[in-house]
Design an enzyme around this catalytic site. Structure first.
Site, PDB file in Angstrom:
ATOM      1  N   ARG A   3      -7.491  -1.209  -6.186  1.00  0.00           N
ATOM      2  CA  ARG A   3      -7.760  -2.588  -5.769  1.00  0.00           C
ATOM      3  C   ARG A   3      -8.897  -3.207  -6.589  1.00  0.00           C
ATOM      4  O   ARG A   3      -8.858  -4.382  -6.957  1.00  0.00           O
ATOM      5  CB  ARG A   3      -8.141  -2.611  -4.271  1.00  0.00           C
ATOM      6  CG  ARG A   3      -6.929  -2.487  -3.404  1.00  0.00           C
ATOM      7  CD  ARG A   3      -7.178  -1.795  -2.081  1.00  0.00           C
ATOM      8  NE  ARG A   3      -5.920  -1.164  -1.709  1.00  0.00           N
ATOM      9  CZ  ARG A   3      -4.968  -1.762  -0.998  1.00  0.00           C
ATOM     10  NH1 ARG A   3      -5.173  -2.961  -0.488  1.00  0.00           N
ATOM     11  NH2 ARG A   3      -3.831  -1.150  -0.761  1.00  0.00           N
ATOM     12  N   HIS A  29     -10.508  -2.870   1.689  1.00  0.00           N
ATOM     13  CA  HIS A  29     -10.835  -1.535   1.161  1.00  0.00           C
ATOM     14  C   HIS A  29     -11.706  -1.554  -0.095  1.00  0.00           C
ATOM     15  O   HIS A  29     -11.595  -0.678  -0.962  1.00  0.00           O
ATOM     16  CB  HIS A  29      -9.546  -0.722   0.904  1.00  0.00           C
ATOM     17  CG  HIS A  29      -9.742   0.737   1.209  1.00  0.00           C
ATOM     18  ND1 HIS A  29      -8.801   1.711   0.989  1.00  0.00           N
ATOM     19  CD2 HIS A  29     -10.830   1.395   1.704  1.00  0.00           C
ATOM     20  CE1 HIS A  29      -9.266   2.877   1.344  1.00  0.00           C
ATOM     21  NE2 HIS A  29     -10.494   2.723   1.783  1.00  0.00           N
ATOM     22  N   CYS A  84      -6.110   4.058  -3.270  1.00  0.00           N
ATOM     23  CA  CYS A  84      -6.332   2.665  -2.861  1.00  0.00           C
ATOM     24  C   CYS A  84      -7.552   1.950  -3.458  1.00  0.00           C
ATOM     25  O   CYS A  84      -7.400   0.930  -4.128  1.00  0.00           O
ATOM     26  CB  CYS A  84      -6.467   2.599  -1.344  1.00  0.00           C
ATOM     27  SG  CYS A  84      -4.963   3.053  -0.480  1.00  0.00           S
ATOM     28  N   LYS A 136       1.418   9.537  -5.156  1.00  0.00           N
ATOM     29  CA  LYS A 136       0.048   9.056  -4.910  1.00  0.00           C
ATOM     30  C   LYS A 136      -0.923  10.232  -5.072  1.00  0.00           C
ATOM     31  O   LYS A 136      -0.607  11.350  -4.669  1.00  0.00           O
ATOM     32  CB  LYS A 136      -0.026   8.527  -3.477  1.00  0.00           C
ATOM     33  CG  LYS A 136      -1.441   8.242  -2.980  1.00  0.00           C
ATOM     34  CD  LYS A 136      -1.417   7.745  -1.556  1.00  0.00           C
ATOM     35  CE  LYS A 136      -2.824   7.516  -1.036  1.00  0.00           C
ATOM     36  NZ  LYS A 136      -2.837   6.843   0.268  1.00  0.00           N
ATOM     37  N   LYS A 150      -5.215  -5.736   3.861  1.00  0.00           N
ATOM     38  CA  LYS A 150      -6.187  -4.648   3.707  1.00  0.00           C
ATOM     39  C   LYS A 150      -7.144  -4.947   2.552  1.00  0.00           C
ATOM     40  O   LYS A 150      -6.713  -5.296   1.463  1.00  0.00           O
ATOM     41  CB  LYS A 150      -5.427  -3.351   3.447  1.00  0.00           C
ATOM     42  CG  LYS A 150      -6.287  -2.170   3.015  1.00  0.00           C
ATOM     43  CD  LYS A 150      -5.471  -0.904   3.007  1.00  0.00           C
ATOM     44  CE  LYS A 150      -6.086   0.157   2.123  1.00  0.00           C
ATOM     45  NZ  LYS A 150      -5.321   1.417   2.154  1.00  0.00           N
ATOM     46  N   HIS A 169       1.462   2.311   4.081  1.00  0.00           N
ATOM     47  CA  HIS A 169       0.522   3.429   4.211  1.00  0.00           C
ATOM     48  C   HIS A 169       0.709   4.051   5.597  1.00  0.00           C
ATOM     49  O   HIS A 169       0.920   3.337   6.575  1.00  0.00           O
ATOM     50  CB  HIS A 169      -0.899   2.856   4.050  1.00  0.00           C
ATOM     51  CG  HIS A 169      -1.987   3.864   3.895  1.00  0.00           C
ATOM     52  ND1 HIS A 169      -2.430   4.634   4.943  1.00  0.00           N
ATOM     53  CD2 HIS A 169      -2.752   4.212   2.823  1.00  0.00           C
ATOM     54  CE1 HIS A 169      -3.413   5.405   4.516  1.00  0.00           C
ATOM     55  NE2 HIS A 169      -3.617   5.169   3.225  1.00  0.00           N
ATOM     56  N   ASP A 200       0.828  -1.199   0.000  1.00  0.00           N
ATOM     57  CA  ASP A 200       0.000   0.000   0.000  1.00  0.00           C
ATOM     58  C   ASP A 200       0.869   1.259   0.000  1.00  0.00           C
ATOM     59  O   ASP A 200       1.525   1.559   1.005  1.00  0.00           O
ATOM     60  CB  ASP A 200      -0.905  -0.025   1.243  1.00  0.00           C
ATOM     61  CG  ASP A 200      -2.055   0.952   1.122  1.00  0.00           C
ATOM     62  OD1 ASP A 200      -2.084   1.713   0.152  1.00  0.00           O
ATOM     63  OD2 ASP A 200      -2.920   0.951   2.018  1.00  0.00           O
ATOM     64  N   ASP A 201       0.894   1.975  -1.104  1.00  0.00           N
ATOM     65  CA  ASP A 201       1.625   3.249  -1.232  1.00  0.00           C
ATOM     66  C   ASP A 201       3.142   3.060  -1.324  1.00  0.00           C
ATOM     67  O   ASP A 201       3.893   3.981  -0.985  1.00  0.00           O
ATOM     68  CB  ASP A 201       1.329   4.222  -0.073  1.00  0.00           C
ATOM     69  CG  ASP A 201      -0.127   4.645   0.010  1.00  0.00           C
ATOM     70  OD1 ASP A 201      -0.931   4.202  -0.831  1.00  0.00           O
ATOM     71  OD2 ASP A 201      -0.461   5.426   0.924  1.00  0.00           O
ATOM     72  N   SER A 258      -8.385   1.541   5.227  1.00  0.00           N
ATOM     73  CA  SER A 258      -7.010   2.010   5.481  1.00  0.00           C
ATOM     74  C   SER A 258      -6.689   2.078   6.973  1.00  0.00           C
ATOM     75  O   SER A 258      -7.561   2.309   7.808  1.00  0.00           O
ATOM     76  CB  SER A 258      -6.795   3.387   4.858  1.00  0.00           C
ATOM     77  OG  SER A 258      -6.868   3.277   3.467  1.00  0.00           O
ATOM     78  N   ASP A 309      -0.196  -0.657  -4.817  1.00  0.00           N
ATOM     79  CA  ASP A 309      -1.510  -0.162  -5.276  1.00  0.00           C
ATOM     80  C   ASP A 309      -1.478   1.237  -5.878  1.00  0.00           C
ATOM     81  O   ASP A 309      -2.393   1.632  -6.592  1.00  0.00           O
ATOM     82  CB  ASP A 309      -2.541  -0.213  -4.140  1.00  0.00           C
ATOM     83  CG  ASP A 309      -2.288   0.824  -3.064  1.00  0.00           C
ATOM     84  OD1 ASP A 309      -1.123   1.251  -2.882  1.00  0.00           O
ATOM     85  OD2 ASP A 309      -3.261   1.224  -2.390  1.00  0.00           O
ATOM     86  N   ASN A 310      -0.446   2.007  -5.556  1.00  0.00           N
ATOM     87  CA  ASN A 310      -0.274   3.361  -6.139  1.00  0.00           C
ATOM     88  C   ASN A 310       1.079   3.893  -5.692  1.00  0.00           C
ATOM     89  O   ASN A 310       1.772   3.259  -4.900  1.00  0.00           O
ATOM     90  CB  ASN A 310      -1.407   4.322  -5.725  1.00  0.00           C
ATOM     91  CG  ASN A 310      -1.694   4.367  -4.239  1.00  0.00           C
ATOM     92  OD1 ASN A 310      -2.730   3.889  -3.774  1.00  0.00           O
ATOM     93  ND2 ASN A 310      -0.771   4.896  -3.466  1.00  0.00           N
TER      94      ASN A 310
HETATM   95 MG    MG Z   1      -2.656   3.017  -1.463  1.00  0.00          MG
END
Ligand code: MG
Length: 466
Positions: A79, A134, A75, A306, A132, A233, A35-36, A157, A285-286
């Site tokens: 996803r 989300h 996010c 992001k 996660k 994240h 994540d991130d 998150s 994811d980003n």
């Molecule tokens: Mg993310």
């Protein structure tokens, strides 16, 4: 006596062959989705401080893609795109007002969509989502509603359900001592809350233990593990073995624990003799959350972060490893998380239903060495607006926003901008005046694409009525 021993050994060999063939009939898949985590956060992608020996090894033994994209810069839509192979704007998973789901959201991933888990379940795979989610924490949007047999993780998150006494901007201060209990995020097993607030200091470790247990439990059946780490994240937490260890600071500690986690999974596959028949994918994811400065990651040579559709917000590390099946290489062709559903389906020998319309391409021929690539374009949405489009080496921009992703405000460009990403990956030279023919060609592809995007009900804006 000798004859008996001979027959027994033949019988044993035959049994072993049948057994291993049965075991090898369908490949296993593991998608590790961070994540991130930014394009420049891993050693193998050029990070000079953070040590990621397990991922570096995975990249050198496997395939490392350098032009691989997620389909959204935040996010929730990212996803949704990975699991369904569909552009989030087509399935109501992009919004211009609430860009991701929140604890008071009522909606989520529509049940009518086919996820990778559902596709693989149709071929008798065992499936688990760990980490996660989300994509909606209420029925019918949970992992168990979307093709997963097992779920262990947090529903949204890790910065949500925040203690309201802590102003959000406090999180930007690296010296402010954030505690895991400041976020009343639940930890869920299947449908039951088993811990609240979730202890985030051990969360990477526990996701790893759960993953290892799932692999061992299913060693004799084909399986799909979707391991969506909640780190890196913000807020950042790592377990005590990693705190203060990385030269890359608190963020580096978190990445190095994620790297350890990858090492544990590979070790388990080898111990269980599953390494020859498993595809392991690692991606994010980003792009990195740069407004958090040293607590955020790096996009390396790429521009943006992001929350932006520049390269740094959407181009991510992508490693695919399966030493018996894939020859190692650095792949510069364009790929996307949108392609995972058709690609994994193809590798599993599943024929996709004609009714299943995705925005993805089957990349398996490229993985196996085909020189041409089915994907030559990428559309970059910000909410429901088409922000930019890539065709071949060129990317055309219709909008701009702050490269840090904050403030979020978009500005429509009066004059479009064009970049050659092959020779200018940092997007510093706008060549729109030099290449009007290329811009016109991309605009034509965009017009055709936009004609296929039908407005649908938005699933992100609805909140639970009190
Ligand atoms: Mg993310």
């Amino acid at each position: 006596m000798k004859k008996t021993a001979f027959f027994i050994s033949i019988l044993f060999l035959t049994f072993n062959t049948i057994h291993s063939q049965k075991k090898n009939s369908k490949p296993n898949f593991i998608i590790i989705f961070t994540d991130d985590l930014g394009y420049g956060d891993l050693g193998t992608y050029g990070n000079p401080s953070i040590l990621t020996p397990n991922l570096d090894k995975l990249a050198s033994e496997g395939q490392k893609w350098t032009n691989f994209y997620v389909a959204a810069n935040v996010c929730t839509p990212s996803r949704a795109a990975l699991l369904t192979g569909r552009l989030p704007v087509r399935i109501g998973m992009e919004s211009d007002t609430r860009r991701v789901l929140f604890p008071n959201s009522a909606g989520g991933l529509p049940e009518s969509e086919t996820t990778i888990a559902e596709l693989l379940k149709s071929a008798s795979y065992q499936t688990a989502a760990i980490g996660k989610w989300h994509l909606g924490h209420l029925e019918p949007h949970t992992p168990l509603n979307n093709g997963f047999d097992y779920y262990y993780g947090i529903p949204y998150s890790n910065d949500m359900d925040r203690d309201e006494k802590i102003p959000y901007l406090k999180l930007l201060d690296p010296d402010y001592k954030i505690e895991s209990k400041d976020f009343n995020v639940p930890l869920i097993r299947n449908r039951e809350i088993i811990e609240r607030p979730a202890d985030q200091t051990t969360i990477t470790k526990r996701y790893t233990e759960e993953s290892v247990a799932f692999i061992k439990k299913n060693k004799d059946k084909p399986f799909f593990l979707y391991l969506a780490h909640s780190m890196p994240h913000i807020p950042l937490f790592s377990s005590k073995d990693f705190v203060g260890k990385s030269k890359g600071g608190k963020y580096g500690d978190v990445i190095e624990e994620l790297d350890w986690s990858v090492g544990q999974i590979i070790k388990t596959l080898k111990e269980q003799k599953l390494d020859e028949n498993t595809y392991v994918i690692f991606t994010s994811d980003n792009g990195p959350w740069k407004i958090f400065k040293e607590q955020g990651g790096s996009s390396g040579t790429l521009y943006g972060a992001k929350g932006t559709s520049y390269e740094g917000g959407t181009r991510v590390p992508f490693i695919i490893w399966s030493p018996k099946n894939l020859k190692p290489k650095v792949e510069t062709k364009i790929g996307s998380t949108l392609d995972l559903l058709p690609t994994l389906g193809s590798l599993a020998g599943i024929k996709l239903s004609e009714n299943l319309k995705t925005d993805g391409y089957d990349l398996s021929p490229v993985l196996k060495g085909q020189t041409s690539n089915p994907r030559n374009e990428m559309f970059f949405y910000h909410g429901t607006k088409l922000f930019a489009a890539r065709l071949g080496d060129y990317k055309l921009y219709y909008y701009k926003n702050d490269p840090s992703g904050y403030p979020e405000k978009l500005e429509k460009l009066e004059k479009l901008q064009l970049f050659n990403l092959a020779i200018d990956p940092s997007e510093t030279n706008n060549i729109i005046d030099k290449k009007p023919d290329v811009a016109a060609q991309i605009q034509e592809v965009v017009s055709k694409h936009l004609a296929t995007v039908v407005p649908v009900k938005n699933n992100l804006d609805d909140v639970v009525k009190k």
